[in-house]
Design an enzyme around this catalytic site. Structure first.
Site, short mmCIF file in Angstrom:
data_model
loop_
_atom_site.label_atom_id
_atom_site.label_comp_id
_atom_site.label_asym_id
_atom_site.label_seq_id
_atom_site.Cartn_x
_atom_site.Cartn_y
_atom_site.Cartn_z
N ASP A 1 0.93 -1.16 0.01
CA ASP A 1 0.00 -0.17 0.05
C ASP A 1 0.90 1.23 -0.02
O ASP A 1 2.15 1.03 0.14
CB ASP A 1 -1.02 0.03 1.22
CG ASP A 1 -0.26 -0.19 2.75
OD1 ASP A 1 0.99 -0.12 2.55
OD2 ASP A 1 -0.91 -0.43 3.50
N ASN B 1 -7.61 -0.70 14.33
CA ASN B 1 -9.16 -0.79 13.83
C ASN B 1 -9.39 -2.03 13.03
O ASN B 1 -10.43 -2.32 12.48
CB ASN B 1 -9.53 0.32 12.95
CG ASN B 1 -8.66 0.61 11.69
OD1 ASN B 1 -8.02 -0.36 11.46
ND2 ASN B 1 -9.05 1.56 10.76
N GLU C 1 -9.88 -0.78 4.89
CA GLU C 1 -10.45 -0.34 6.20
C GLU C 1 -11.70 -1.04 6.61
O GLU C 1 -12.08 -1.59 5.74
CB GLU C 1 -10.76 1.19 5.97
CG GLU C 1 -9.52 2.06 5.60
CD GLU C 1 -8.29 2.19 6.78
OE1 GLU C 1 -8.48 1.48 7.78
OE2 GLU C 1 -7.81 3.22 6.93
#
Ligand code: PGA
Length: 242
Positions: free
Chosen positions: A64, A133, A140
């Site tokens: 990424d 998270n 995400e």
């Protein structure tokens, strides 16, 4: 799924590095996807201290990148990997395919990286970390597991936590990342998690129902997954799970 629990971060890094080296020895021309971030840094350091490690036949694909940055930007994913891995191991440019987050055409970046992976067959080993998270790469919470490489809005927690990679407060809003569909095709996944601040997310990804809301849970169905934890990260899981 295998889980290895080390006492310390150093032991976690050493074990994951040794396992990666053993695995790579059995593959003629391995393709490795190395995450950036703090967690795998110890594994990369260990690679660089193995004098006899021959890596000239290894290729690398980036996981990424922050949109708006490339490898010349301090704090970019490629910048860190150049310093920690590609530079010290003298990896030649043509062996590396990485997202250019400064490119005008980000869809083309996604196509290029998917093509590079296809040319190599598949990713042999993805070395991954996890966000607080539960994100994997920049997949995400809520990201479809059917997505391949794509551009994504960053979660507020990712934007906040990522400030640690930069010397100065840096505005980041968007990322470009391999998708979960791409990562799930990797032959082997090493998921490295270190520190007591990650103990809760470790418990959640091991115990909660698999869901796109917590991307880390989706890795559990991968047949070649090994999770490496240190004592801090393993603090909330039952010994029998480990
Ligand atoms: P870290 O990042 O290794 O720096 O904790 C992991 C991640 O956010 O994926």
């Amino acid at each position: 799924m295998k889980i290895f629990v080390a006492d310390t971060y150093e032991e976690l890094s050493r074990q994951a590095a040794e396992d990666a080296i053993t695995l790579m020895r059995s593959i003629k021309q391995p393709l490795v996807c190395p995450a950036s971030g703090d967690t795998p840094a110890g594994l990369y350091k260990y690679f660089t201290t193995k004098k006899e490690l021959a890596v000239s036949h290894w290729s690398f694909v980036g996981l990424d990148e922050w949109v708006g940055m490339d490898g010349n930007d301090e704090g970019s994913c490629l910048f860190h990997l150049k310093n920690q891995l590609f530079g010290p191991l003298h990896i030649s440019q043509e062996k590396i395919c990485f997202f250019n987050g400064r490119a005008n055409d980000l869809d083309k970046e996604c196509d290029n990286i998917e093509k590079f992976i296809q040319q190599h067959g598949t990713i042999d080993l993805a070395i991954l970390g996890i966000g607080l998270n539960g994100h994997i790469g920049m997949n995400e919470p809520g990201t479809s597991p059917a997505l391949r490489s794509h551009v994504t809005e960053l979660d507020p927690l990712t934007k906040k936590t990522a400030q640690k990679y930069f010397k100065e407060q840096t505005e980041i809003t968007t990322g470009i990342t391999l998708g979960l569909a791409t990562l799930m095709e990797a032959k082997h996944i090493f998921l490295l998690i270190s520190g007591a601040h990650k103990a809760n997310i470790v418990k959640r990804i091991l115990e909660e129902e698999a869901s796109a809301q917590l991307p880390g849970t989706l890795l559990r169905s991968h047949p070649g997954l090994t999770i490496y934890l240190d004592a801090g990260a393993a603090a909330l899981i039952q010994p029998r799970t480990a």
